[in-house]
Motif scaffolding. Structure first.
Motif, PDB file in Angstrom:
ATOM      1  N   TYR A   1      25.775  14.762 -18.700  1.00  0.00           N
ATOM      2  CA  TYR A   1      26.993  14.002 -18.443  1.00  0.00           C
ATOM      3  C   TYR A   1      28.276  14.128 -19.295  1.00  0.00           C
ATOM      4  N   SER A   2      28.270  15.127 -20.321  1.00  0.00           N
ATOM      5  CA  SER A   2      29.420  15.230 -21.516  1.00  0.00           C
ATOM      6  C   SER A   2      30.347  16.081 -20.648  1.00  0.00           C
ATOM      7  N   THR A   3      31.483  15.760 -21.495  1.00  0.00           N
ATOM      8  CA  THR A   3      32.854  16.746 -20.810  1.00  0.00           C
ATOM      9  C   THR A   3      32.478  18.153 -21.164  1.00  0.00           C
TER      10      THR A   3
ATOM     11  N   TYR B   1      25.697  14.853 -27.727  1.00  0.00           N
ATOM     12  CA  TYR B   1      26.052  13.529 -28.258  1.00  0.00           C
ATOM     13  C   TYR B   1      25.507  13.324 -29.514  1.00  0.00           C
TER      14      TYR B   1
ATOM     15  N   GLU C   1      34.549  10.811 -27.222  1.00  0.00           N
ATOM     16  CA  GLU C   1      34.352  10.611 -25.929  1.00  0.00           C
ATOM     17  C   GLU C   1      34.229   9.147 -25.455  1.00  0.00           C
TER      18      GLU C   1
ATOM     19  N   PRO D   1      31.056   9.006 -19.131  1.00  0.00           N
ATOM     20  CA  PRO D   1      32.462   9.592 -19.296  1.00  0.00           C
ATOM     21  C   PRO D   1      33.036   9.857 -18.138  1.00  0.00           C
TER      22      PRO D   1
ATOM     23  N   ILE E   1      30.700  14.194 -29.354  1.00  0.00           N
ATOM     24  CA  ILE E   1      30.210  15.245 -28.973  1.00  0.00           C
ATOM     25  C   ILE E   1      30.276  16.394 -30.110  1.00  0.00           C
TER      26      ILE E   1
END
Length: 324
Positions: free
Chosen positions: A105-107, A153, A169, A249, A276
């Motif tokens: 899910y992270s950028t 994260y 984030e 996000p 992050i």
């Protein structure tokens, strides 16, 4: 026979395969020989290392400890073999395997394709492995030497790894296009307004889920959670199918089917924010090829800042957070 690379490899393979017969097939040895390797380790350490049952084998607490150390020892041997092989091919040749983890899910997951292309174009001898997974899984793999680096994260210090905060984030409500939402704030929605919305969230193993649960608990709200979904692709498809909305996000809204626009609103009162971080081992020397990939990854992150950060992304938050 006592402790050597062969017996350690046999033990690690048996734990990974959860079966002596499957491990023997992978190692291309007879099962009695593999059992002898395990027995020699148990005799040397004077500890029972594996529990055998009809379901297979599993490590004892002592076996778990040996497994972690054996992974490090074997990874050091693999790195030495790769470094010496690279040297024999020429000082200017950088090659070998490199593993990079990217938290679900992270950028930062958007960096995977540019990184693959950069490695292919600049260092064709490097075999890049990218793992999209939980931060806890990735950090454990980095700590034990099974992964060279990860972006996860995390903000608080962790034993066995070094964390370098990269980005801050924020989390957003991501809902089906045209979904009727409470609140009048343009582009924002207060957390309290989400009490009656069907939510699709990550499991409680994930840091983001813990942050979401803490925010709802602080507001005195019980969220209406319809499903827990770990796959970003499945989650996006479920939102597009109008099964529910999620809190994640904003990068998630940029994935999926072209033309399937989603409603994205920043959550306020309170804002939910996490950090992050780059995760690298602090006790395992990094191979030459891993150093090269790390340099490429840092360059991409610098370009991300130079090009202008996406919605909800900023400099690393000062406050710490735990790991997912």
């Amino acid at each position: 026979m006592s402790v050597n690379f062969k017996t350690l490899k046999s033990f690690v393979t048996a734990v990974d395969a959860r079966s002596l017969s499957a491990a023997a097939q992978q190692l291309r040895v007879a099962q009695p020989a593999l059992s002898q390797h395990i027995a020699s380790l148990e005799k040397h350490f004077d500890q029972k290392l594996l529990v055998r049952s009809n379901a297979g084998v599993r490590p004892t607490p002592a076996g778990d400890q040996l497994y972690r150390h054996a992974q490090l020892i074997l990874s050091h041997l693999d790195q030495l073999e790769n470094d010496l092989a690279s040297r024999s091919r020429g000082a200017n040749t950088v090659s070998g395997p490199v593993s990079v983890g990217l938290a679900t899910y992270s950028t930062a997951s958007a960096l995977s394709m540019p990184l693959l292309k950069a490695v292919r174009d600049q260092y064709p001898g490097i075999n890049l492995f990218i793992n999209d997974n939980f931060g806890l899984v990735l950090s454990e793999m980095v700590m034990t030497g099974r992964m060279d680096m990860a972006i996860i994260y995390a903000g608080a210090p962790m034993k066995g790894v070094t964390l370098e905060p990269l980005l801050s984030e924020e989390l957003f409500l991501i809902a089906p296009a045209g979904m009727s939402l409470p609140g009048s704030g343009e582009g924002t929605i207060p957390l309290r307004a989400l009490a009656d919305i069907d939510l699709l969230l990550p499991s409680r193993m994930h840091l983001l889920r813990r942050l979401i649960d803490e925010a709802f608990a602080s507001a005195g709200i019980t969220p209406n959670i319809r499903a827990e979904i770990e796959s970003s692709e499945t989650l996006r498809q479920a939102i597009e199918a109008r099964v529910g909305a999620t809190i994640l996000p904003a990068a998630l809204a940029g994935l999926g089917s072209p033309g399937a626009a989603l409603t994205v609103r920043k959550i306020v009162e309170p804002v939910i924010r996490t950090t992050i971080s780059l995760c690298i081992p602090n006790h395992v020397p990094m191979s030459e090829q891993a150093k090269v990939v790390l340099g490429l990854l840092r360059a991409q992150i610098a370009q991300l800042f130079a090009a202008g950060l996406d919605t909800g992304i900023g400099a690393p938050a000062k406050e710490s957070s735990s790991t997912n």
